[in-house]
Motif scaffolding. Sequence first.
Motif, short mmCIF file in Angstrom:
data_model
loop_
_atom_site.label_atom_id
_atom_site.label_comp_id
_atom_site.label_asym_id
_atom_site.label_seq_id
_atom_site.Cartn_x
_atom_site.Cartn_y
_atom_site.Cartn_z
N SER A 20 -12.29 -12.06 -43.00
CA SER A 20 -12.30 -10.98 -42.15
C SER A 20 -11.48 -10.66 -41.02
O SER A 20 -11.51 -10.06 -40.19
N LYS A 21 -11.05 -12.17 -40.74
CA LYS A 21 -10.30 -12.12 -39.42
C LYS A 21 -8.96 -11.48 -39.42
O LYS A 21 -8.23 -11.33 -40.30
N ALA A 26 -2.41 -15.56 -29.33
CA ALA A 26 -2.59 -16.70 -29.04
C ALA A 26 -3.78 -16.84 -27.74
O ALA A 26 -3.68 -16.19 -26.86
N PRO A 27 -4.85 -17.61 -27.84
CA PRO A 27 -5.77 -17.64 -26.95
C PRO A 27 -5.35 -18.25 -25.60
O PRO A 27 -4.47 -18.95 -25.40
N ALA A 34 -13.00 -22.61 -22.55
CA ALA A 34 -14.48 -22.22 -22.71
C ALA A 34 -14.84 -22.57 -24.12
O ALA A 34 -15.90 -23.16 -24.57
N GLY A 35 -14.04 -22.24 -25.18
CA GLY A 35 -14.57 -22.20 -26.76
C GLY A 35 -14.47 -23.92 -26.94
O GLY A 35 -15.53 -24.13 -27.66
N ALA A 36 -13.57 -24.86 -26.52
CA ALA A 36 -13.94 -26.05 -26.58
C ALA A 36 -15.02 -26.71 -26.19
O ALA A 36 -15.84 -27.38 -26.88
N MET A 112 -16.35 -18.37 -32.66
CA MET A 112 -14.98 -17.73 -33.23
C MET A 112 -14.44 -16.79 -31.96
O MET A 112 -13.20 -16.53 -31.85
N ARG A 113 -15.21 -15.86 -31.48
CA ARG A 113 -14.97 -14.90 -30.53
C ARG A 113 -14.37 -15.26 -28.98
O ARG A 113 -13.81 -14.32 -28.53
N PHE A 114 -14.62 -16.58 -29.14
CA PHE A 114 -13.77 -17.03 -27.66
C PHE A 114 -12.09 -16.87 -27.86
O PHE A 114 -11.66 -16.97 -26.70
N GLU A 115 -11.67 -16.71 -29.08
CA GLU A 115 -10.09 -16.66 -29.13
C GLU A 115 -9.77 -15.44 -28.82
O GLU A 115 -8.64 -15.12 -28.35
#
Length: 407
Positions: A20-21, A26-27, A34-36, A112-115
């Motif tokens: 569904s992505k 690019a983040p 933050a995601g890491a 996944m929403r951190f991207e």
Amino acid sequence: MLVTCRFSSKPAVAPSSSSSKQSRHAPSEGAQMAGAAALARIEQKQRPKVHTSQDAIRNQGEKRTVLNPDSPEPMKDAACLSVSGVYFTCPLTGATLTKSQREVHIKEAILMRFEEDDIEASVMMVHTFNKDREKVKAAVDIISKYVDNICKNPSEEKYRKIKVSNKVFQEKVSPVEGSREFLQAVGFISVMLPVEAQEEEEEFLVLPEQSDDALELMKERRDRLQRGEPVRAQLDRQPQAFRPSPNAQRFELPPEFYNLSAEELKKEQQQRTELVEKNAMLRTKAMREREEQRERRKYNYTLLRVRLPDGNLLQATFYAWDRLPALFEFVRESLMDGWQPFELIAPGGQKLQESEEVTLVECNLVPAALLTFAWDAAVQADIAAAGGKSSAALLKPELLERIQTLS
């Protein structure tokens, strides 16, 4: 009414969130950091243990539920079940999940929403990953105070530095998952700095000096943190239409509908039988009602069927503590002429009132029940007098297209 609990080994497969992505930009560097950090936290913690329900069937004798705790083997085929299980929908991905899948899936969806939006993801993380609401509120209040002090004193460096070893930070902020990710998302970076009277440097979270526009943006992000709510999987009612059937009152329930394990159910049944034998002559009506209330609290969900005037049946799953307005809303949304007033009649002839904020448990509609639908007679008379006609089909086409025969 006959209600039976059975086991099913048929698994529910959650659709892959990757399908569904959408294509993404690019983040940003802040989002990656933050995601890491969020992923590192999760990997350091033990993944939630999945508990497989082994609920068996209780025997209530004179009551309507049929019990069979000694069922020797799980059923290979779920075709005989009234509903194959209890399922949920992830509001972030739309995936259909079992109870054991939902927590892990939602956490992964948030990470996944951190991207896409590191602020939104960190806010979700703070309010979803932490169960203690008081601790969440305390952390949010402290972070809000950090932001307020910076906005009031933008040129003072001391307000833009947080010593990680600080007692308040360590006790109130750091233990709340997502709090550090939020601070990084608003611009704080981790820096090792010297500390007076210490040989070793210490970690600080430092915010570079901000412009007026950046300070206004910080206030907006603080407000988003304060307004945040937990992300919760939504119960999938699994609406299903059935053709007229003499088996409308027979329910075969999966074990997810029950709160207790097979061993607990069996032990409790023995205790209840002994107690009834001892006190059969002494129990008052009030005592019996209290016991029935305790019985009903053993159910998380209830399976309801509504018999329509054309004989067709409408079935859906509800929380046991859902209230009557939710039931009426579901039925109304399933009808072609949902604008017309109607009545729902419970077993025993009790007319349910949509305006009453009472739970399905309080209405004795757990763990399953067959309701009777009736159009409001006065309104139907008015429609007939005006020469109008109701739709030939009561249910919406999407339900009738999937109508089944109740076995």
